[in-house]
Write a protein that holds these residues in place. Sequence first.
Motif, short mmCIF file in Angstrom:
data_model
loop_
_atom_site.label_atom_id
_atom_site.label_comp_id
_atom_site.label_asym_id
_atom_site.label_seq_id
_atom_site.Cartn_x
_atom_site.Cartn_y
_atom_site.Cartn_z
N GLY A 216 -1.11 10.32 2.65
CA GLY A 216 -1.21 9.40 3.77
C GLY A 216 -0.57 8.04 3.61
N VAL A 217 0.22 7.83 2.59
CA VAL A 217 0.93 6.54 2.49
C VAL A 217 2.43 6.83 2.43
CG1 VAL A 217 -1.01 5.52 1.21
CG2 VAL A 217 0.98 6.39 -0.03
N PRO A 218 3.22 5.88 2.91
CA PRO A 218 4.68 6.08 2.82
C PRO A 218 5.11 6.18 1.36
CG PRO A 218 4.15 4.28 4.32
CD PRO A 218 2.88 4.62 3.61
N VAL A 219 5.94 7.16 1.08
CA VAL A 219 6.47 7.36 -0.28
C VAL A 219 7.96 7.07 -0.22
CG1 VAL A 219 6.86 9.02 -2.13
CG2 VAL A 219 4.73 9.12 -0.80
N HIS A 220 8.37 5.99 -0.88
CA HIS A 220 9.80 5.66 -0.93
C HIS A 220 10.38 6.32 -2.16
CE1 HIS A 220 8.76 2.65 2.07
NE2 HIS A 220 7.84 2.18 1.24
N LEU A 221 11.23 7.29 -1.95
CA LEU A 221 11.85 7.98 -3.08
C LEU A 221 13.19 7.34 -3.40
CD1 LEU A 221 11.97 10.44 -5.06
CD2 LEU A 221 13.12 11.68 -3.22
N ARG A 222 13.38 7.05 -4.68
CA ARG A 222 14.68 6.57 -5.16
C ARG A 222 15.11 7.48 -6.30
NH1 ARG A 222 16.49 1.75 -3.71
NH2 ARG A 222 17.41 1.24 -5.72
N ILE A 223 16.20 8.16 -6.11
CA ILE A 223 16.63 9.15 -7.10
C ILE A 223 18.12 9.03 -7.33
CG2 ILE A 223 16.84 10.92 -5.27
CD1 ILE A 223 15.94 13.00 -7.36
N GLY B 115 0.79 -1.23 0.00
CA GLY B 115 0.00 0.00 0.00
C GLY B 115 0.83 1.28 0.00
N SER B 116 2.14 1.13 0.10
CA SER B 116 3.00 2.32 -0.03
C SER B 116 3.31 2.53 -1.51
CB SER B 116 4.29 2.11 0.77
OG SER B 116 5.02 1.03 0.24
N VAL B 117 3.99 3.61 -1.81
CA VAL B 117 4.39 3.82 -3.20
C VAL B 117 5.90 4.03 -3.28
CG1 VAL B 117 2.18 4.82 -3.96
CG2 VAL B 117 4.00 6.34 -3.15
N THR B 118 6.44 3.74 -4.45
CA THR B 118 7.85 4.02 -4.74
C THR B 118 7.89 5.02 -5.89
OG1 THR B 118 8.59 1.85 -4.00
CG2 THR B 118 10.05 3.04 -5.48
N VAL B 119 8.68 6.06 -5.71
CA VAL B 119 8.86 7.06 -6.76
C VAL B 119 10.30 6.99 -7.24
CG1 VAL B 119 8.91 9.52 -7.29
CG2 VAL B 119 7.09 8.61 -5.83
N ARG B 120 10.46 6.84 -8.54
CA ARG B 120 11.81 6.83 -9.10
C ARG B 120 12.03 8.06 -9.96
NH1 ARG B 120 10.23 1.61 -9.02
NH2 ARG B 120 11.51 0.26 -7.71
N MET B 121 13.16 8.71 -9.77
CA MET B 121 13.45 9.97 -10.47
C MET B 121 14.91 10.04 -10.85
SD MET B 121 11.71 12.85 -8.03
CE MET B 121 11.91 14.17 -9.23
N ILE B 122 15.17 10.89 -11.86
CA ILE B 122 16.55 11.21 -12.23
C ILE B 122 16.73 12.72 -12.11
CG2 ILE B 122 18.24 11.26 -14.10
CD1 ILE B 122 16.95 8.77 -15.25
N ALA B 123 17.84 13.13 -11.55
CA ALA B 123 18.22 14.54 -11.56
C ALA B 123 19.33 14.69 -12.59
CB ALA B 123 18.71 14.97 -10.19
N GLN B 124 19.20 15.69 -13.43
CA GLN B 124 20.30 15.95 -14.36
C GLN B 124 20.32 17.43 -14.70
OE1 GLN B 124 18.96 13.42 -17.77
NE2 GLN B 124 19.05 15.32 -18.93
N GLN B 125 21.46 17.90 -15.18
CA GLN B 125 21.57 19.32 -15.54
C GLN B 125 20.60 19.61 -16.68
OE1 GLN B 125 25.72 18.85 -16.18
NE2 GLN B 125 26.29 20.19 -14.51
N TYR B 126 19.55 20.41 -16.54
CA TYR B 126 19.12 21.09 -15.34
C TYR B 126 17.65 20.82 -15.14
CZ TYR B 126 23.58 23.38 -15.84
OH TYR B 126 24.93 23.61 -15.96
N LEU B 127 17.33 19.57 -14.94
CA LEU B 127 15.94 19.23 -14.72
C LEU B 127 15.80 17.97 -13.89
CD1 LEU B 127 14.80 17.06 -17.50
CD2 LEU B 127 16.29 18.84 -18.28
N PHE B 128 14.59 17.80 -13.37
CA PHE B 128 14.25 16.56 -12.70
C PHE B 128 13.32 15.77 -13.62
CE2 PHE B 128 15.09 19.46 -9.12
CZ PHE B 128 16.04 18.72 -8.44
N ILE B 129 13.52 14.47 -13.72
CA ILE B 129 12.67 13.63 -14.55
C ILE B 129 12.04 12.58 -13.64
CG2 ILE B 129 12.58 12.19 -16.62
CD1 ILE B 129 15.42 13.28 -17.28
N PRO B 130 10.71 12.46 -13.59
CA PRO B 130 9.73 13.30 -14.27
C PRO B 130 9.71 14.71 -13.68
CG PRO B 130 8.73 11.29 -13.37
CD PRO B 130 10.09 11.40 -12.78
N GLU C 249 18.08 7.42 -1.32
CA GLU C 249 16.75 7.00 -0.90
C GLU C 249 16.24 7.92 0.19
OE1 GLU C 249 16.03 2.49 -1.02
OE2 GLU C 249 18.05 2.77 -0.25
N ALA C 250 14.93 8.12 0.21
CA ALA C 250 14.32 8.90 1.28
C ALA C 250 12.90 8.40 1.49
CB ALA C 250 14.31 10.38 0.92
#
Length: 174
Positions: A88-95, A65-80, A122-123
Motif C-alpha cells: 500500500g505505499v508507493p515503491v520507487h524502483l531504481r535499477i 512514507g514511500s519506499v525506494t528500492v535499489r537493485m542491480i541486474a547483472q549476468q545472471y542475477l538480480f541483487i538483492p 526508474e519505475a
Amino acid sequence: MNWRKVRIFLITVFCLCLIPLTRFNQIDEPLIRFFRGSHQVDPLTLHLAGEFVENNLGTDWNADGSVTVRMIAQQYLFIPHCILVPTGVPVHLRITSADAVHSFAIDGTNYAVKTLPGTVSEAQLQFPNPGEYKTACREFCGAGHYAMRSEVKVVPREQFPALQAGERGSCAAQ
Ligand code: CUA
C-alpha cells in the motif's frame, strides 16, 4: 531506374541498420554515452562508489512514507536476490545493469523494467496485497538468461521492519 536494384539496396541498408541492435554493449551503449555527453552511473564501479554500493541496495523508507528500492541486474542475477516491500505505499524502483541489457519483470503484474548499463531505470510500483512474486529477466542476456530469477516479497505495512539510519530492508532482515 532499376527498381529491383533499388529494392535490394534498401533492404541491404535496412539489414545493416539492424546489426547495432544486436550488439548493445559494443555499439549502442557507447553511442548512447557519446550522445548523452556523460552517463549517469559507471557500470564498472557500481560496487565501489555511489548509489549502488552493496550496503545501499534493498529497500529504504522515504520521509513521505514511500519506499525506494535499489537493485542491480547483472549476468545472471538480480541483487538483492529477494526484495522486501510493504503493502500500500508507493515503491520507487531504481535499477541499473552491471553489464548487458536485462529486463526486470514481476510475474502476475504488468511491471517490467528494462535495465541498461550506465543508466538508472526508474519505475513506480505499488502492491495492495501481501504476497510473494517471482521475477524473471525478460530480455535475452546470454547463456544464463533463463536462470536469471529473483523474488519480491510484499508484507503488510505494519510488519515491515523499522529501519535504522543507513539500514536497508531485505528479505533476510524480515
Ligand atoms: Cu538478464 Cu536475461
